[in-house]
Design a protein around this motif. Structure first.
Motif, short mmCIF file in Angstrom:
data_model
loop_
_atom_site.label_atom_id
_atom_site.label_comp_id
_atom_site.label_asym_id
_atom_site.label_seq_id
_atom_site.Cartn_x
_atom_site.Cartn_y
_atom_site.Cartn_z
N ASN A 273 -26.04 -49.57 -36.76
CA ASN A 273 -27.14 -48.95 -37.50
C ASN A 273 -27.95 -50.00 -38.25
N LYS A 274 -29.27 -49.89 -38.18
CA LYS A 274 -30.16 -50.89 -38.78
C LYS A 274 -30.02 -50.98 -40.29
N SER B 157 -17.54 -42.06 -39.68
CA SER B 157 -18.21 -42.50 -38.46
C SER B 157 -17.33 -42.20 -37.25
N VAL C 266 -22.28 -42.21 -36.52
CA VAL C 266 -22.85 -43.08 -37.55
C VAL C 266 -22.67 -42.39 -38.89
N THR D 78 -21.13 -47.66 -37.46
CA THR D 78 -21.37 -47.12 -36.13
C THR D 78 -20.08 -47.25 -35.34
N ASP E 242 -20.34 -52.33 -39.02
CA ASP E 242 -21.32 -52.00 -40.05
C ASP E 242 -22.38 -53.10 -40.12
#
Length: 180
Positions: free
Chosen positions: A164-165, A21, A14, A170, A75
């Motif tokens: 990823n939040k 990444s 990440v 990622t 993303d």
């Protein structure tokens, strides 16, 4: 060059940039120090599957290393990504086998793993002339393949992750790495 050994590895990374990444996924997989060259999907005759640790002992930093790689990235927050390598090895050690790459979105580890393993086994079965119904479920075809006596083993390595939040890149990778 025909590889004598092969090992599986996988990783997730990440980072803010897509390339970084990927680098983090390579580091997580323990293979960031090699110059990777992707090749198509043949498991060489007589090739021995070894552990990652044993395989790494035969490689040096900076070495050009051949591999079969599945890679996926996103993303998009919470997006499920996966990368899987399936492997099918024939009973006859003089015959080549198959490796398959699968890199789906929205699939769980189990589903991606089954698909990749099924794909490799089906490619090998068609090469070996194993009679099977392609419309049956993987579990049923796996039994047919193994009962034929022509396919000794199937396996896979799979890595999945949720994006990823916060929208960082990622990346997931799964590899079959060849050792001379």
């Amino acid at each position: 060059m025909i590889p004598t050994k092969m090992f599986f590895t996988r990783g997730v990374g990440v980072a803010k940039q897509q390339l970084m990444s990927f680098e983090m996924a390579l580091r997580n997989a323990g293979i960031e120090k090699f110059n990777l060259v992707t090749v198509s999907s043949i498991f060489p005759p007589g090739c021995q599957r070894v552990t990652k640790e044993k395989g790494l002992e035969g490689l040096k930093p900076g070495e050009v290393v051949f591999c079969v790689m599945a890679k996926n990235n996103t993303d998009e927050p919470n997006r499920l990504v996966a990368a899987s390598i399936g492997c099918a090895v024939p009973a006859d050690g003089q015959q080549y086998g198959y490796l398959s790459e699968h890199h789906p979105n929205g699939e769980t580890d189990e589903r991606a793993a089954d698909y990749a393993e099924d794909l490799a086994a089906t490619m090998l079965a068609t090469t070996l002339g194993v009679d099977f119904n392609p419309d049956t479920a993987w579990d049923e075809r796996e039994k047919v393949y193994k009962l034929s006596g022509k396919i000794v083993t199937t396996t896979n390595i799979t890595q999945s992750a949720q994006g990823n939040k916060d929208g960082l890149w990622t990346t997931v990778i799964a590899l079959a790495v060849f050792v001379p």
